[in-house]
Design an enzyme around this catalytic site. Structure first.
Site, PDB file in Angstrom:
ATOM      1  CG  ASP A   1      -4.741 -11.015  -0.670  1.00  0.00           C
ATOM      2  OD1 ASP A   1      -5.816 -11.644  -0.332  1.00  0.00           O
ATOM      3  OD2 ASP A   1      -4.497 -11.140  -1.860  1.00  0.00           O
TER       4      ASP A   1
ATOM      5  CB  SER B   1     -11.550   2.291  -6.856  1.00  0.00           C
ATOM      6  OG  SER B   1     -10.578   2.155  -8.096  1.00  0.00           O
TER       7      SER B   1
ATOM      8  CE  LYS C   1     -14.247   2.409 -10.697  1.00  0.00           C
ATOM      9  NZ  LYS C   1     -12.769   2.285 -10.734  1.00  0.00           N
TER      10      LYS C   1
END
Length: 425
Positions: free
Chosen positions: A343, A332, A357
């Site tokens: 990224d 999460s 998740k």
């Protein structure tokens, strides 16, 4: 998110969602009425609409009748009447029926029937425990403890700095034998913790066994702040920060740790998110604002396709070598954190693929001390990736290997350290 999510608990804290105290319900010996059951169900459905509008983040919360639109309240009432009449007539243990449990079972069953593992109904006791765990603060004595394997009460593992437990003279290794004069030998850990926790400013007498001696002391309960962040310098160049969960108090602890390491001349950093189950969205995005360049942090898309983007202004961009440690239990908010770092390419993700998740839950107050935790949206990393069901794949994959000859060795941490060090050389 720290306390062990399996056996260890803080006195006064019931833990994260996977740790809940046993619910003690009052037994009643008369018939559970169908009218009460149907009325309660109607309150859940109709009331949830009224309360949900106030807290639902992404648009409307429509409820016509029931979820399918094909079953009326009258249909449910008839079937519940039938079930109750059969239970009244044939159920062997009818004199032990717990009416409260049956009522709560309607609510929890309705939520569970969605088949979503993250959507849950919480009763009053569970709601209070959940609020306590997500805030990172609780009222207690400030000592983590676990069940004593020898069956004599609970053993204290850690005494928090400047806590009521420390002021009362309690020490790690003390075995709790009595609480307020009650023998707790053989009691389960949840029961002992519930006896020790209580309102701020109240006293609790604790008797412990220490090196064969019985010692009685009194602690004054106070507000305790969990330590969700630990930090140290691994050497004179590489700093280390471990984050156990993302609670309300975690941001300040993380910022303080980061500032402290900077002040010690940190040239590179390892952030450890292994076994971190997640936590608050605001907390993790605020923490990432201390690291990321200018741009999006995460995008959240609801059932209608409406998107909300949380962005960073880049004013605190971290430009030193960085590695983020993850494992299969990093979930999460941990995946929002590691996915954003990956990224932007400002750090290497080290370890094994994370839990996967990629959905967001909202806690909805039902107005009576209970709440519904419901999945409301899916989130995407800055590059538009959904990691739901797939997780974040590390840049440097390394499985944890236990070293019998050196139990304290951590090959994953060593790899993360080497990754940072290689960039410094």
């Amino acid at each position: 998110m720290s306390q062990d999510m399996n056996q260890q608990k803080d006195a006064g804290n019931t833990g994260q969602e996977s740790i809940k105290p046993p619910v003690k319900r009052k037994k009643r010996r008369h018939r559970f009425g169908a009218g009460m059951a149907v009325g309660a169900l109607a309150v859940l459905l109709i009331g949830a609409c009224a309360w949900g509008v106030k807290v639902y983040l992404y648009g409307g919360f429509p409820f016509d009748t029931y979820a399918s639109g094909e079953v009326s309240e009258d249909d449910v009432a008839v079937k519940l009447d039938l079930l109750n009449s059969l239970i009244d007539r044939y159920y062997l243990y009818g004199d032990q029926i717990d009416e409260d449990a049956l009522t709560e079972g309607i609510y929890s069953g309705y939520a569970a029937a969605l088949g979503d593992p993250y959507t849950e109904y919480y009763d009053r006791e569970e709601t209070a425990a959940l609020a306590e765990s997500t805030s990172g603060e609780f009222s207690g004595i400030g000592a983590s403890m676990s069940q004593n394997p020898e069956g004599t009460g609970a053993v204290i593992n850690t005494v928090y700095e400047d806590s009521p437990a420390q002021k009362a003279g309690l020490q790690a290794g003390d075995v709790i034998s009595k609480v307020d004069g009650t023998d707790v030998t053989g009691m389960d850990l949840d029961s002992i913790v519930s006896m020790i926790k209580g309102e701020k400013g109240t006293e609790v007498k604790i008797t412990v066994l220490r090196y064969g001696q019985e010692i009685e002391t009194t602690a004054v309960r106070d507000t305790i702040q969990m330590q969700t962040v630990d930090s140290t310098m691994l050497d004179d160049q590489v700093g280390y920060i471990s984050v156990s969960e993302f609670d309300d108090i975690t941001y300040e602890q993380f910022k303080s740790a980061l500032d402290s390491l900077e002040g010690q001349g940190m040239a590179g950093l390892v952030i450890d998110l292994r076994n971190n189950p997640g936590g608050n969205l605001t907390t993790v995005t605020d923490m990432l604002k201390l690291l990321l360049p200018e741009g999006p942090i995460v995008s959240i898309v609801d059932k209608n396709g409406d998107a909300e983007e949380i962005s960073c202004d880049g004013s605190n961009e971290f430009t030193k070598p960085l590695a983020v440690l993850v494992n299969q239990y990093s979930a999460s908010a941990s995946e929002i954190f590691s996915g954003a770092i990956q990224d932007y390419g400002i750090g290497s993700i080290v370890g094994v693929t994370t839990y996967g998740k990629g959905v967001v839950q909202q806690l909805m107050d039902l107005g009576d001390g209970t709440c519904l935790k419901i999945t409301i949206a899916e989130y995407y990393t800055p590059n538009g990736r959904s990691i739901n069901g797939t997780g974040v794949v590390p840049d440097v994959e390394v499985e944890y290997v236990y070293d019998e000859e050196n139990p304290d060795a951590d090959n994953q941490l060593q790899t993360a350290y080497d990754t940072v060090l290689s960039e410094l050389q």
